[in-house]
Design a protein around this motif. Structure first.
Motif, PDB file in Angstrom:
ATOM      1  N   LYS A  79       0.813  -1.224   0.000  1.00 60.20           N
ATOM      2  CA  LYS A  79       0.000   0.000   0.000  1.00 60.20           C
ATOM      3  C   LYS A  79       0.845   1.272   0.000  1.00 60.20           C
ATOM      4  CE  LYS A  79      -4.056  -2.060   2.209  1.00 60.20           C
ATOM      5  NZ  LYS A  79      -4.982  -2.014   3.367  1.00 60.20           N
ATOM      6  N   LEU A  80       2.151   1.147   0.250  1.00 63.30           N
ATOM      7  CA  LEU A  80       3.010   2.327   0.235  1.00 63.30           C
ATOM      8  C   LEU A  80       3.306   2.819  -1.181  1.00 63.30           C
ATOM      9  CD1 LEU A  80       5.664   1.642   3.037  1.00 63.30           C
ATOM     10  CD2 LEU A  80       3.708   3.192   3.095  1.00 63.30           C
ATOM     11  N   VAL A  81       3.053   1.970  -2.169  1.00 62.29           N
ATOM     12  CA  VAL A  81       3.305   2.373  -3.554  1.00 62.29           C
ATOM     13  C   VAL A  81       2.102   3.162  -4.068  1.00 62.29           C
ATOM     14  CG1 VAL A  81       3.761   1.583  -5.904  1.00 62.29           C
ATOM     15  CG2 VAL A  81       4.742   0.350  -3.962  1.00 62.29           C
ATOM     16  N   PRO A  82       2.303   4.410  -4.485  1.00 60.43           N
ATOM     17  CA  PRO A  82       1.178   5.204  -4.998  1.00 60.43           C
ATOM     18  C   PRO A  82       0.526   4.527  -6.205  1.00 60.43           C
ATOM     19  CG  PRO A  82       3.098   6.591  -4.595  1.00 60.43           C
ATOM     20  CD  PRO A  82       3.565   5.179  -4.462  1.00 60.43           C
ATOM     21  N   ARG A  83      -0.775   4.641  -6.302  1.00 56.58           N
ATOM     22  CA  ARG A  83      -1.512   4.029  -7.418  1.00 56.58           C
ATOM     23  C   ARG A  83      -1.032   4.569  -8.753  1.00 56.58           C
ATOM     24  NH1 ARG A  83      -6.370   1.533  -6.129  1.00 56.58           N
ATOM     25  NH2 ARG A  83      -7.237   2.124  -8.146  1.00 56.58           N
ATOM     26  N   LEU A  84      -0.586   5.820  -8.773  1.00 53.33           N
ATOM     27  CA  LEU A  84      -0.143   6.454 -10.013  1.00 53.33           C
ATOM     28  C   LEU A  84       1.129   5.814 -10.558  1.00 53.33           C
ATOM     29  CD1 LEU A  84      -0.798   8.768 -11.976  1.00 53.33           C
ATOM     30  CD2 LEU A  84       0.614  10.272 -10.562  1.00 53.33           C
ATOM     31  N   VAL A  85       1.800   5.019  -9.752  1.00 49.93           N
ATOM     32  CA  VAL A  85       3.085   4.437 -10.136  1.00 49.93           C
ATOM     33  C   VAL A  85       2.962   2.963 -10.518  1.00 49.93           C
ATOM     34  CG1 VAL A  85       5.380   3.837  -9.255  1.00 49.93           C
ATOM     35  CG2 VAL A  85       4.420   6.083  -8.783  1.00 49.93           C
ATOM     36  N   MET A  86       2.104   2.221  -9.834  1.00 53.21           N
ATOM     37  CA  MET A  86       2.034   0.768 -10.038  1.00 53.21           C
ATOM     38  C   MET A  86       1.217   0.398 -11.276  1.00 53.21           C
ATOM     39  SD  MET A  86      -0.800  -0.672  -7.318  1.00 53.21           S
ATOM     40  CE  MET A  86      -0.071   0.088  -5.870  1.00 53.21           C
ATOM     41  N   ALA A  87       1.377  -0.870 -11.702  1.00 49.83           N
ATOM     42  CA  ALA A  87       0.531  -1.413 -12.762  1.00 49.83           C
ATOM     43  C   ALA A  87      -0.869  -1.614 -12.183  1.00 49.83           C
ATOM     44  CB  ALA A  87       1.104  -2.739 -13.263  1.00 49.83           C
ATOM     45  N   PRO A  88      -1.888  -0.917 -12.674  1.00 49.81           N
ATOM     46  CA  PRO A  88      -3.194  -0.896 -12.010  1.00 49.81           C
ATOM     47  C   PRO A  88      -3.919  -2.229 -11.965  1.00 49.81           C
ATOM     48  CG  PRO A  88      -3.290   0.186 -14.161  1.00 49.81           C
ATOM     49  CD  PRO A  88      -1.849  -0.078 -13.879  1.00 49.81           C
ATOM     50  N   LYS A  89      -3.793  -3.047 -13.000  1.00 43.12           N
ATOM     51  CA  LYS A  89      -4.518  -4.320 -13.022  1.00 43.12           C
ATOM     52  C   LYS A  89      -3.816  -5.385 -12.188  1.00 43.12           C
ATOM     53  CE  LYS A  89      -6.819  -3.659 -17.474  1.00 43.12           C
ATOM     54  NZ  LYS A  89      -7.012  -4.194 -18.847  1.00 43.12           N
ATOM     55  N   ARG A  90      -2.508  -5.464 -12.326  1.00 44.65           N
ATOM     56  CA  ARG A  90      -1.762  -6.518 -11.636  1.00 44.65           C
ATOM     57  C   ARG A  90      -1.340  -6.112 -10.227  1.00 44.65           C
ATOM     58  NH1 ARG A  90       3.221  -8.518 -14.737  1.00 44.65           N
ATOM     59  NH2 ARG A  90       2.968 -10.288 -13.307  1.00 44.65           N
ATOM     60  N   LYS A  91      -1.424  -4.803  -9.907  1.00 45.48           N
ATOM     61  CA  LYS A  91      -0.977  -4.290  -8.604  1.00 45.48           C
ATOM     62  C   LYS A  91       0.482  -4.670  -8.346  1.00 45.48           C
ATOM     63  CE  LYS A  91      -4.965  -2.599  -7.017  1.00 45.48           C
ATOM     64  NZ  LYS A  91      -5.832  -2.836  -8.167  1.00 45.48           N
ATOM     65  N   THR A  92       1.305  -4.507  -9.393  1.00 47.42           N
ATOM     66  CA  THR A  92       2.735  -4.810  -9.282  1.00 47.42           C
ATOM     67  C   THR A  92       3.552  -3.541  -9.474  1.00 47.42           C
ATOM     68  OG1 THR A  92       2.866  -5.343 -11.649  1.00 47.42           O
ATOM     69  CG2 THR A  92       2.440  -7.162 -10.116  1.00 47.42           C
ATOM     70  N   THR A  93       4.813  -3.621  -9.124  1.00 48.62           N
ATOM     71  CA  THR A  93       5.697  -2.478  -9.261  1.00 48.62           C
ATOM     72  C   THR A  93       7.096  -2.949  -9.637  1.00 48.62           C
ATOM     73  OG1 THR A  93       6.382  -0.405  -8.194  1.00 48.62           O
ATOM     74  CG2 THR A  93       6.483  -2.404  -6.854  1.00 48.62           C
ATOM     75  N   GLY A  94       7.871  -2.069 -10.246  1.00 48.73           N
ATOM     76  CA  GLY A  94       9.249  -2.363 -10.607  1.00 48.73           C
ATOM     77  C   GLY A  94      10.202  -1.593  -9.703  1.00 48.73           C
ATOM     78  N   ILE A  95      11.130  -2.306  -9.085  1.00 54.11           N
ATOM     79  CA  ILE A  95      12.039  -1.688  -8.117  1.00 54.11           C
ATOM     80  C   ILE A  95      13.477  -2.036  -8.461  1.00 54.11           C
ATOM     81  CG2 ILE A  95      12.663  -1.459  -5.683  1.00 54.11           C
ATOM     82  CD1 ILE A  95       9.882  -2.311  -4.922  1.00 54.11           C
ATOM     83  N   ARG A  96      14.364  -1.057  -8.297  1.00 53.65           N
ATOM     84  CA  ARG A  96      15.789  -1.260  -8.537  1.00 53.65           C
ATOM     85  C   ARG A  96      16.593  -0.821  -7.312  1.00 53.65           C
ATOM     86  NH1 ARG A  96      18.768   1.411 -12.907  1.00 53.65           N
ATOM     87  NH2 ARG A  96      20.247  -0.109 -12.124  1.00 53.65           N
ATOM     88  N   VAL A  97      17.751  -1.461  -7.100  1.00 53.92           N
ATOM     89  CA  VAL A  97      18.749  -1.006  -6.133  1.00 53.92           C
ATOM     90  C   VAL A  97      20.018  -0.745  -6.934  1.00 53.92           C
ATOM     91  CG1 VAL A  97      20.101  -1.540  -4.079  1.00 53.92           C
ATOM     92  CG2 VAL A  97      17.731  -2.333  -4.243  1.00 53.92           C
ATOM     93  N   PRO A  98      20.291   0.494  -7.283  1.00 58.75           N
ATOM     94  CA  PRO A  98      21.373   0.793  -8.222  1.00 58.75           C
ATOM     95  C   PRO A  98      22.767   0.723  -7.602  1.00 58.75           C
ATOM     96  CG  PRO A  98      20.387   2.817  -7.442  1.00 58.75           C
ATOM     97  CD  PRO A  98      19.570   1.700  -6.848  1.00 58.75           C
ATOM     98  N   ASP A  99      23.708   0.307  -8.415  1.00 60.78           N
ATOM     99  CA  ASP A  99      25.110   0.296  -8.024  1.00 60.78           C
ATOM    100  C   ASP A  99      25.742   1.594  -8.523  1.00 60.78           C
ATOM    101  OD1 ASP A  99      27.608  -0.390  -7.135  1.00 60.78           O
ATOM    102  OD2 ASP A  99      27.998  -1.870  -8.717  1.00 60.78           O
TER     103      ASP A  99
END
Length: 222
Positions: free
Chosen positions: A105-125
């Motif tokens: 729920k911390l991921v804003p709706r404007l950012v996530m995939a609305p149907k799948r309720k998924t998100t893409g996250i990176r930890v950059p080097d």
């Protein structure tokens, strides 16, 4: 006209990082280097900035946006991470990988995939990204620095890139290192089997270090 900040690639100047942090908190959009390509970004939690970023990229609201986190512990705040996904992520971060995960729920709706309720996250080097993330205390949106007039497969110089975005963003960061042109590898961790859905930088390393497989067909996500 955007403000240009020259930052040391390994030890970014704290005063300049603080100035950029303050601007991001106030809704600024920046062009910045990552461990893959240059990206356009803003504070994940500033809706007006996310809206403006979508306008710059001509992205519909149902197009999910990737964001950066500083560590695995931060990922677990914004995504549900299974034990198997945890092991894969731990072996690959920091690095040029985007992980598709079920969003919390911390991921804003404007950012996530609305149907799948998924998100893409990176930890950059990347020291500049890490310094900005730690100073800001929030994730940072990371979408490749292209416009409708510069397709993702078009290679431009840093000077050309800065010229294209000078009137579109508020901040441009120059790390004085060569411009990267290879995108991140996208690994889907939302199902029972982890799979690479886009071959990007170091995708072979991901397969060698973990049990991820290649999705069929591998897509060309932007």
């Amino acid at each position: 006209m955007a403000n240009i900040y020259k930052l040391h690639p390994d030890t970014p100047q704290a005063r300049r990082i603080e100035e950029i942090r303050e601007a991001l908190c106030n809704g600024a959009i920046m062009l910045y280097p990552t461990d893959t390509v240059y990206a356009i970004g803003c504070d994940l939690n500033v809706k007006s900035a996310v809206d403006r970023l979508r306008q710059i990229k001509k992205l519909a609201n149902n197009k999910p946006l990737t964001f950066l986190c500083p560590s695995l512990s931060n990922i677990s705040q914004y995504a549900f991470v299974t034990d198997s996904a945890y092991r894969i992520i731990k072996r690959l971060i920091p690095g040029p990988y985007t992980f598709l995960l079920p969003a919390t729920k911390l991921v804003p709706r404007l950012v996530m995939a609305p149907k799948r309720k998924t998100t893409g996250i990176r930890v950059p080097d990347n020291a500049i990204c890490q310094s900005l993330l730690n100073a800001l205390g929030n994730p940072i949106i990371s979408t490749s620095a292209t416009t409708p007039f510069t397709p993702a497969d078009t290679r431009v110089s840093q000077a050309e890139l800065f010229d294209q975005f000078d009137q579109l963003v508020d901040i441009m960061i120059d790390s004085e290192r060569p411009l990267g042109h290879e995108v991140s590898t996208i690994i889907d961790l939302t199902g029972d089997t982890a799979s690479i859905v886009r071959k990007g930088l170091q995708w072979e390393t991901a397969m060698a270090r973990t049990n991820v497989t290649l999705a069929e067909p591998v897509t060309g996500l932007s």
